[in-house]
Scaffold this motif. Structure first.
Motif, mmCIF file in Angstrom:
data_model
loop_
_atom_site.group_PDB
_atom_site.id
_atom_site.type_symbol
_atom_site.label_atom_id
_atom_site.label_comp_id
_atom_site.label_asym_id
_atom_site.label_seq_id
_atom_site.Cartn_x
_atom_site.Cartn_y
_atom_site.Cartn_z
ATOM 1 N N THR A 175 0.835 -1.196 0.000
ATOM 2 C CA THR A 175 0.000 0.000 0.000
ATOM 3 C C THR A 175 0.870 1.246 0.000
ATOM 4 O O THR A 175 1.860 1.328 0.739
ATOM 5 C CB THR A 175 -0.916 0.028 1.235
ATOM 6 N N GLN A 176 0.498 2.211 -0.828
ATOM 7 C CA GLN A 176 1.246 3.459 -0.889
ATOM 8 C C GLN A 176 0.655 4.500 0.049
ATOM 9 O O GLN A 176 -0.566 4.682 0.095
ATOM 10 C CB GLN A 176 1.230 4.042 -2.310
ATOM 11 N N THR A 177 1.540 5.159 0.776
ATOM 12 C CA THR A 177 1.189 6.378 1.482
ATOM 13 C C THR A 177 1.846 7.536 0.727
ATOM 14 O O THR A 177 2.539 7.325 -0.270
ATOM 15 C CB THR A 177 1.692 6.343 2.931
ATOM 16 N N CYS A 178 1.637 8.755 1.195
ATOM 17 C CA CYS A 178 2.297 9.896 0.566
ATOM 18 C C CYS A 178 3.810 9.799 0.795
ATOM 19 O O CYS A 178 4.262 9.541 1.912
ATOM 20 C CB CYS A 178 1.762 11.198 1.151
ATOM 21 N N LEU A 179 4.586 9.963 -0.249
ATOM 22 C CA LEU A 179 6.045 9.954 -0.148
ATOM 23 C C LEU A 179 6.521 11.347 0.260
ATOM 24 O O LEU A 179 6.316 12.320 -0.473
ATOM 25 C CB LEU A 179 6.674 9.564 -1.489
ATOM 26 N N ASN A 180 7.134 11.446 1.422
ATOM 27 C CA ASN A 180 7.636 12.721 1.915
ATOM 28 C C ASN A 180 9.106 12.880 1.529
ATOM 29 O O ASN A 180 9.950 12.073 1.926
ATOM 30 C CB ASN A 180 7.485 12.801 3.435
ATOM 31 N N VAL A 181 9.405 13.924 0.775
ATOM 32 C CA VAL A 181 10.754 14.175 0.265
ATOM 33 C C VAL A 181 11.224 15.525 0.779
ATOM 34 O O VAL A 181 10.529 16.541 0.600
ATOM 35 C CB VAL A 181 10.770 14.152 -1.277
ATOM 36 N N ILE A 182 12.380 15.572 1.414
ATOM 37 C CA ILE A 182 12.854 16.824 2.008
ATOM 38 C C ILE A 182 13.297 17.840 0.951
ATOM 39 O O ILE A 182 12.976 19.025 1.067
ATOM 40 C CB ILE A 182 13.974 16.547 3.023
ATOM 41 N N PRO A 183 14.051 17.469 -0.097
ATOM 42 C CA PRO A 183 14.446 18.472 -1.092
ATOM 43 C C PRO A 183 13.249 19.081 -1.825
ATOM 44 O O PRO A 183 12.167 18.496 -1.882
ATOM 45 C CB PRO A 183 15.329 17.675 -2.056
ATOM 46 N N ALA A 184 13.473 20.260 -2.382
ATOM 47 C CA ALA A 184 12.450 20.905 -3.204
ATOM 48 C C ALA A 184 12.284 20.145 -4.513
ATOM 49 O O ALA A 184 13.197 19.445 -4.971
ATOM 50 C CB ALA A 184 12.836 22.356 -3.472
ATOM 51 N N ALA A 185 11.128 20.292 -5.129
ATOM 52 C CA ALA A 185 10.801 19.501 -6.321
ATOM 53 C C ALA A 185 11.783 19.710 -7.455
ATOM 54 O O ALA A 185 12.224 18.743 -8.102
ATOM 55 C CB ALA A 185 9.378 19.827 -6.774
ATOM 56 N N GLY A 228 14.157 17.009 -6.007
ATOM 57 C CA GLY A 228 13.166 16.199 -5.318
ATOM 58 C C GLY A 228 12.445 15.253 -6.260
ATOM 59 O O GLY A 228 12.166 14.103 -5.911
ATOM 60 N N ARG A 229 12.135 15.743 -7.475
ATOM 61 C CA ARG A 229 11.459 14.870 -8.445
ATOM 62 C C ARG A 229 12.355 13.703 -8.854
ATOM 63 O O ARG A 229 11.879 12.575 -9.057
ATOM 64 C CB ARG A 229 11.051 15.676 -9.683
ATOM 65 N N ASP A 230 13.661 13.971 -8.994
ATOM 66 C CA ASP A 230 14.595 12.886 -9.314
ATOM 67 C C ASP A 230 14.568 11.815 -8.224
ATOM 68 O O ASP A 230 14.564 10.610 -8.519
ATOM 69 C CB ASP A 230 16.024 13.427 -9.447
ATOM 70 N N ILE A 231 14.555 12.268 -6.974
ATOM 71 C CA ILE A 231 14.540 11.324 -5.859
ATOM 72 C C ILE A 231 13.256 10.504 -5.869
ATOM 73 O O ILE A 231 13.277 9.285 -5.660
ATOM 74 C CB ILE A 231 14.720 12.066 -4.526
ATOM 75 N N ALA A 232 12.127 11.136 -6.138
ATOM 76 C CA ALA A 232 10.857 10.404 -6.220
ATOM 77 C C ALA A 232 10.907 9.360 -7.331
ATOM 78 O O ALA A 232 10.395 8.241 -7.164
ATOM 79 C CB ALA A 232 9.706 11.377 -6.445
ATOM 80 N N ASP A 233 11.525 9.704 -8.458
ATOM 81 C CA ASP A 233 11.656 8.743 -9.557
ATOM 82 C C ASP A 233 12.549 7.574 -9.150
ATOM 83 O O ASP A 233 12.254 6.409 -9.475
ATOM 84 C CB ASP A 233 12.246 9.431 -10.788
ATOM 85 N N ILE A 234 13.648 7.862 -8.436
ATOM 86 C CA ILE A 234 14.548 6.807 -7.981
ATOM 87 C C ILE A 234 13.834 5.877 -7.010
ATOM 88 O O ILE A 234 13.969 4.645 -7.075
ATOM 89 C CB ILE A 234 15.803 7.428 -7.319
#
Length: 316
Positions: A175-185, A228-234
């Protein structure tokens, strides 16, 4: 008694890497130093593992209690110091340096902090403390002590913890929850793996003659910028799923610092540092790795590799 190298923060995120690389580097350089590594617990898994390394002796000691007589009794000639960043940092670290000066320590590699945090007017309290320590070392009184300050960019371990937890939870529950990423998008940041910082410190400590690096301050950034978007993709690639929801510039984790000994003003000071990272000053354009370190020991661990190591327990 053989001359010794003291590693302060041996079981911390950079200290473990220093110890992993230093024995072989000393052997290659033909140096006969032994290594004393400080830990808060001899029975911890990290201490037990490090004690098996050649040349390494693990000691249970609070580094803030080190005195001149202790350094002399243990024949300490070189020191790696990775200080805490609690509000007492300057008091504790400067006391160590006074003792080192009196004991005739020859060379110190000091772990500092992110370049944009360092300065006398920085809103980040530990940035001011690191600035003050570096300025202390720059005075004529410390002319007989060689030193090098390493100024690492933001650690991957500091900014990837939420993503590691998200992947583990998804793997367990599906199950997915919201992914919290510290860097800006969309703001670049050159996150550096602590292992790369430790390798750099070990390379300096193993030099037969460190004088070319004396009184130098070296920035260490990761090999590439990420957003931040790169990290979400990784994270999505590692989890094998498209991330449905991501919150960038996540800062709720700051509220937990109060339970770790940080007062309200310290937490707000740390928050100011995170906001400085969000404005783009921690990308490779603003904080490139020093040319001397690119030649001696260039950072090589990317964010994807850091994330994978954390998931496999290799970064702990």
């Amino acid at each position: 008694m053989p001359h010794n190298i003291l590693i302060i923060g041996a079981t911390g995120n950079t200290g473990r890497s220093v110890l992993a690389h230093l024995p072989a580097l000393l052997t290659s350089a033909g140096l006969d130093y032994q290594i004393l590594a400080l830990t808060r617990s001899l029975t911890s898994p990290a201490s037990q593992s490090l004690s098996l390394l050649p040349r390494v002796t693990i000691l249970e000691k609070d580094w803030t209690t080190i005195t001149t007589s202790w350094l002399l009794a243990n024949s300490i000639q070189r020191i790696y110091v990775a200080p805490h960043n609690l509000p007492t940092q300057f008091f504790d670290e400067s006391a160590l340096l006074v003792a080192a000066l009196a004991a005739g320590v020859k060379y110190i590699v000091k772990l500092s902090t992110n370049l944009c945090f360092i300065g006398p007017a920085s809103p980040v309290y530990y940035g001011r403390a690191h600035w003050a320590v570096e300025e202390l070392l720059s005075t004529p009184e410390y002319g007989d002590v060689m030193w090098t300050a390493l100024r690492p960019n933001v650690f991957t371990s500091s900014f990837l913890g939420n993503t590691v937890d998200w992947i583990k939870e998804y793997r367990e529950t599906g199950t997915q929850t919201c992914l919290n990423v510290i860097p800006a998008a969309d703001v670049p940041i050159a996150l550096i793996d602590p292992a790369d910082v430790g390798r750099a410190a070990a390379a300096l400590l193993a030099l037969p003659n460190p004088s070319p690096h004396n009184r130098k301050r070296y920035v260490l950034s990761g090999p590439a910028d990420v957003t931040g978007r790169d990290i979400a993709d990784i994270v999505g690639r590692e989890a094998g799923v498209s991330v449905a929801e991501t919150k960038f510039q996540y800062q709720d984790w700051l509220e937990g610092l109060a339970s770790q000994g940080y007062g309200e003003s310290a937490v707000e000071s740390i928050r100011a540092g995170i906001e400085m990272v969000w404005d783009g000053r921690s990308g490779l354009e603003g904080a490139p790795t020093a040319g001397e370190m690119l030649r001696l020991c260039p950072p090589s661990v990317g964010v994807a590799e850091s994330l994978r190591a954390a998931l496999e327990g290799r970064g702990e």
